[in-house]
Scaffold this active site. Structure first.
Site, PDB file in Angstrom:
ATOM      1  N   CYS A   1       3.024  -6.932   0.903  1.00 47.30           N
ATOM      2  CA  CYS A   1       4.002  -7.941   0.659  1.00 47.30           C
ATOM      3  C   CYS A   1       3.294  -9.281   0.498  1.00 47.30           C
ATOM      4  O   CYS A   1       2.023  -9.407   1.182  1.00 47.30           O
ATOM      5  CB  CYS A   1       4.752  -7.936   1.870  1.00 47.30           C
ATOM      6  SG  CYS A   1       5.628  -6.717   2.232  1.00 47.30           S
ATOM      7  N   GLY A  57       2.567  -6.642  -3.711  1.00 48.08           N
ATOM      8  CA  GLY A  57       3.748  -5.720  -3.756  1.00 48.08           C
ATOM      9  C   GLY A  57       4.524  -5.540  -4.630  1.00 48.08           C
ATOM     10  O   GLY A  57       4.691  -6.640  -5.680  1.00 48.08           O
ATOM     11  N   ASN A  69       5.356 -10.645   5.758  1.00 48.61           N
ATOM     12  CA  ASN A  69       4.210  -9.794   5.468  1.00 48.61           C
ATOM     13  C   ASN A  69       3.795  -9.502   6.798  1.00 48.61           C
ATOM     14  O   ASN A  69       3.252 -10.293   7.522  1.00 48.61           O
ATOM     15  CB  ASN A  69       3.245 -10.775   4.647  1.00 48.61           C
ATOM     16  CG  ASN A  69       1.938 -10.112   4.341  1.00 48.61           C
ATOM     17  OD1 ASN A  69       1.102 -10.724   4.188  1.00 48.61           O
ATOM     18  ND2 ASN A  69       1.860  -8.712   4.220  1.00 48.61           N
ATOM     19  N   GLY A  70       3.557  -8.092   6.897  1.00 47.47           N
ATOM     20  CA  GLY A  70       3.039  -7.529   8.078  1.00 47.47           C
ATOM     21  C   GLY A  70       3.751  -6.468   8.616  1.00 47.47           C
ATOM     22  O   GLY A  70       4.485  -5.787   7.840  1.00 47.47           O
ATOM     23  N   CYS A 126      -7.646  -9.414   9.063  1.00 46.26           N
ATOM     24  CA  CYS A 126      -7.612  -8.114   8.407  1.00 46.26           C
ATOM     25  C   CYS A 126      -8.854  -8.210   7.306  1.00 46.26           C
ATOM     26  O   CYS A 126      -8.972  -8.835   6.388  1.00 46.26           O
ATOM     27  CB  CYS A 126      -6.343  -7.707   7.635  1.00 46.26           C
ATOM     28  SG  CYS A 126      -6.615  -6.357   6.574  1.00 46.26           S
ATOM     29  N   TYR A 157     -10.267  -5.232  -0.360  1.00 50.76           N
ATOM     30  CA  TYR A 157      -9.406  -4.891  -1.510  1.00 50.76           C
ATOM     31  C   TYR A 157      -8.188  -5.663  -2.010  1.00 50.76           C
ATOM     32  O   TYR A 157      -7.952  -6.035  -2.845  1.00 50.76           O
ATOM     33  CB  TYR A 157      -9.150  -3.167  -1.401  1.00 50.76           C
ATOM     34  CG  TYR A 157      -8.019  -3.109  -2.294  1.00 50.76           C
ATOM     35  CD1 TYR A 157      -8.144  -2.891  -3.623  1.00 50.76           C
ATOM     36  CD2 TYR A 157      -6.604  -2.593  -1.855  1.00 50.76           C
ATOM     37  CE1 TYR A 157      -7.097  -2.611  -4.802  1.00 50.76           C
ATOM     38  CE2 TYR A 157      -5.481  -2.493  -2.681  1.00 50.76           C
ATOM     39  CZ  TYR A 157      -5.895  -2.212  -3.868  1.00 50.76           C
ATOM     40  OH  TYR A 157      -4.804  -2.157  -4.904  1.00 50.76           O
ATOM     41  N   ASP A 200     -17.153   1.490  -6.068  1.00 50.20           N
ATOM     42  CA  ASP A 200     -15.747   1.493  -5.950  1.00 50.20           C
ATOM     43  C   ASP A 200     -15.629   0.710  -4.508  1.00 50.20           C
ATOM     44  O   ASP A 200     -16.568   0.663  -3.730  1.00 50.20           O
ATOM     45  CB  ASP A 200     -14.970   2.699  -5.909  1.00 50.20           C
ATOM     46  CG  ASP A 200     -13.580   2.467  -6.244  1.00 50.20           C
ATOM     47  OD1 ASP A 200     -13.001   1.202  -6.375  1.00 50.20           O
ATOM     48  OD2 ASP A 200     -12.880   3.437  -6.398  1.00 50.20           O
TER      49      ASP A 200
HETATM   50  S1  SF4 Z   1      -8.551  -4.013   9.044  1.00 51.47           S
HETATM   51 FE1  SF4 Z   1      -7.856  -1.905   8.477  1.00 51.47          FE
HETATM   52  S2  SF4 Z   1      -6.650  -1.346  10.283  1.00 51.47           S
HETATM   53 FE2  SF4 Z   1      -7.030  -3.607  10.433  1.00 51.47          FE
HETATM   54  S3  SF4 Z   1      -5.198  -4.866   9.602  1.00 51.47           S
HETATM   55 FE3  SF4 Z   1      -6.776  -4.326   7.988  1.00 51.47          FE
HETATM   56  S4  SF4 Z   1      -6.008  -2.465   6.880  1.00 51.47           S
HETATM   57 FE4  SF4 Z   1      -4.950  -2.599   8.968  1.00 51.47          FE
END
Ligand code: SF4
Length: 490
Positions: A20, A46, A123-124, A259, A265, A370
């Site tokens: 999202c 998304g 978003n979450g 995060c 990514y 990658d």
């Molecule tokens: S670091 Fe990993 S577990 Fe933590 S919010 Fe991001 S994707 Fe999810």
């Protein structure tokens, strides 16, 4: 909106789905167009559904649908929305991590409640949504979506919150988990970020003087908006006729949980996330990876796995003085592939998306870079494709640690049992993928590429250390006592 026929679809390019993008603007005469462009710029977050809600100062209207931004909104639809009035506009792109891929879950959710109308874009992922919903359902509340976001409206509408001096702040204090939220009320846009700051949310200012909020700064750039700052964890910002105002619904968590996978990514390379440019962070990950796991002597090229491995591959090649060649070319014009989910068709779809330049790779010893491996099936198909093209040796380097644990905070990883790295040693994964060597970036190495305190990042999908315990969403938190004050108050 006409009826959309949903075909079985397999997304072959990624195994971890983003969750999202949100957008909001108040006080610009072209808010619908801005929302459309802002959502378009954030399509990578998304691709399942998209929606825009508008306010004319008295009433809200929303247009939502399944599909990509340009599939949901045509010129006529956008004009119709703009004619309804566009003093305030919010928007959303969705990829489901809670609630499933259903058209009823497309956002913004537009609801009428005792306080008037409200539209919500989220978003979450709320880890206490099920518990809250159960409580409401037992009290006779009806839900018309299966998404975790709908509990927010029920909380907001409840007498307890409506009696509070600040009903929205009181509502947000009940939520556990990851949320970057944008609300549209008839007279304002409100944007809020959870106290841990899991997902990004930035504020920009347009040339017209109007303020905008968006999940990623790449949306601000597209609109020519100047970056003002991020919405802080635990903060609510209001965009209205009075400009930009701020208040807190909670203190920032003593240990935020930004995060780290946003940098690995999810986020767009041009975005500035958690105060750091994403492209530069990824290049640094490649540099550290090259120091931790250099290429074998005599390797011919460093080759990125497009597109997500490109930035790390650049950093990797630069750090070890290797030749960088783009020998795998993505087919940019392949959108979603509507195919049956059989292994043979998955493989065909991978091939449709990636073309290998045989003349560059045949007989060569390649280092492939990658960003991550989730289930491993897509990576395996790509490695098989390289072998068939005649690559002599494949040395695979991954710019994050092995993903062994599911995410409960807004990212749609597979179940634990489906993650290739769960319960497997790196050597076993190497064997499954059929490559000559495999190395992952260490967690310490990854965190060394992040701006600020390493302890302020969520690393649960690699380390298994969840900042909040998803198994006990009703209060048995594994959190520091000082964080409990977040849940005090109204
Ligand atoms: S670091 Fe990993 S577990 Fe933590 S919010 Fe991001 S994707 Fe999810």
């Amino acid at each position: 909106m006409g009826t959309r026929i949903q075909l079985p679809q397999v997304r072959t390019s990624r195994e971890a789905k983003e969750k999202c993008a949100v957008f909001g603007v108040w006080g610009d005469g072209a808010g619908v167009r801005l929302a459309y462009l802002g959502l378009y710029a954030q399509q990578h977050r998304g691709q399942e559904s998209s929606g825009i809600a508008v306010s004319n100062g008295r009433e809200l209207t929303a247009l939502v649908g399944m599909g990509l931004v340009p599939e949901v909104f045509d010129a006529e639809g956008l004009e119709r929305l703009a004619r309804q009035g566009q003093r305030g506009v919010i928007g959303h792109n969705r990829y489901s991590t809670a609630g499933g891929s259903l058209s009823c879950n497309a956002q913004p959710l537009l609801e009428r409640y005792v306080g008037g109308q409200v539209a919500i874009a989220h978003n979450g992922n709320l880890i206490n949504a099920e518990a809250l919903r159960g409580r409401f359902e037992r009290a006779g509340h009806l839900f018309h979506t299966t998404s975790d976001t709908e509990v927010i409206v029920h909380l907001l509408a409840s007498p307890e919150q409506q009696r509070a001096p600040d009903p929205l702040a009181a509502t947000l204090r009940h939520l556990q988990g990851a949320f970057s939220l944008v609300f549209l009320f008839p007279d304002r846009v409100e944007a809020a970020r959870d106290p841990w700051g899991w997902r990004p949310l930035s504020i920009g200012r347009l040339a017209s003087g109007a303020y905008v909020v968006a999940s990623e700064t790449v949306a601000l750039d597209v609109l020519g908006a100047a970056f003002v700052r991020d919405v802080e964890p635990g903060e609510i910002v209001t965009l209205s006729e009075r400009g930009l105002e701020s208040r807190r619904f909670a203190e920032e968590a003593a240990r935020p949980a930004l995060c780290a996978f946003e940098h690995v990514y999810f986020a767009h390379p041009a975005s500035r996330v958690f105060g750091q440019n994403v492209e530069l962070a990824r290049e640094k990950m490649g540099e550290v990876l090259a120091r931790e796991a250099p290429p074998p002597a005599g390797a011919d090229y460093v080759v990125p796995m497009p597109d997500s491995g490109r930035s790390a591959a650049l950093g990797f090649a630069r750090a070890c003085g290797a030749v960088y060649r783009e020998a795998i070319v993505p087919n940019r014009y392949v959108g979603r592939t509507f195919i049956k989910p059989t292994q043979a068709e998955r493989t065909a779809a991978v091939r449709l998306k990636l073309n290998i330049i045989d003349e560059l790779v045949r007989g060569k010893r390649l280092v492939i870079v990658d960003d991550s491996i989730v289930r491993g099936t897509t990576t395996k198909a790509k490695m098989d494709q390289l072998r068939e093209a005649g690559v002599r040796e494949i040395h695979l380097r991954i710019s994050c640690p092995p993903i062994r644990h599911p995410c409960h905070f807004g990212v749609d990883f597979a179940e634990r049992s489906q993650l290739i790295a769960t319960g497997k040693r790196v050597e076993e994964i190497r064997d499954y993928l059929g490559v000559d060597s495999l190395h992952y970036l260490s967690l310490e190495g990854l965190l060394s590429c992040m701006r600020g305190e390493p302890a302020h990042y969520c690393t649960a999908c690699w380390s298994g250390e969840y900042r909040l315990d998803p198994e006990h969403p009703e209060g048995e938190w594994r959190i520091e006592p000082e964080q409990m004050k977040i849940f005090g108050g109204a």
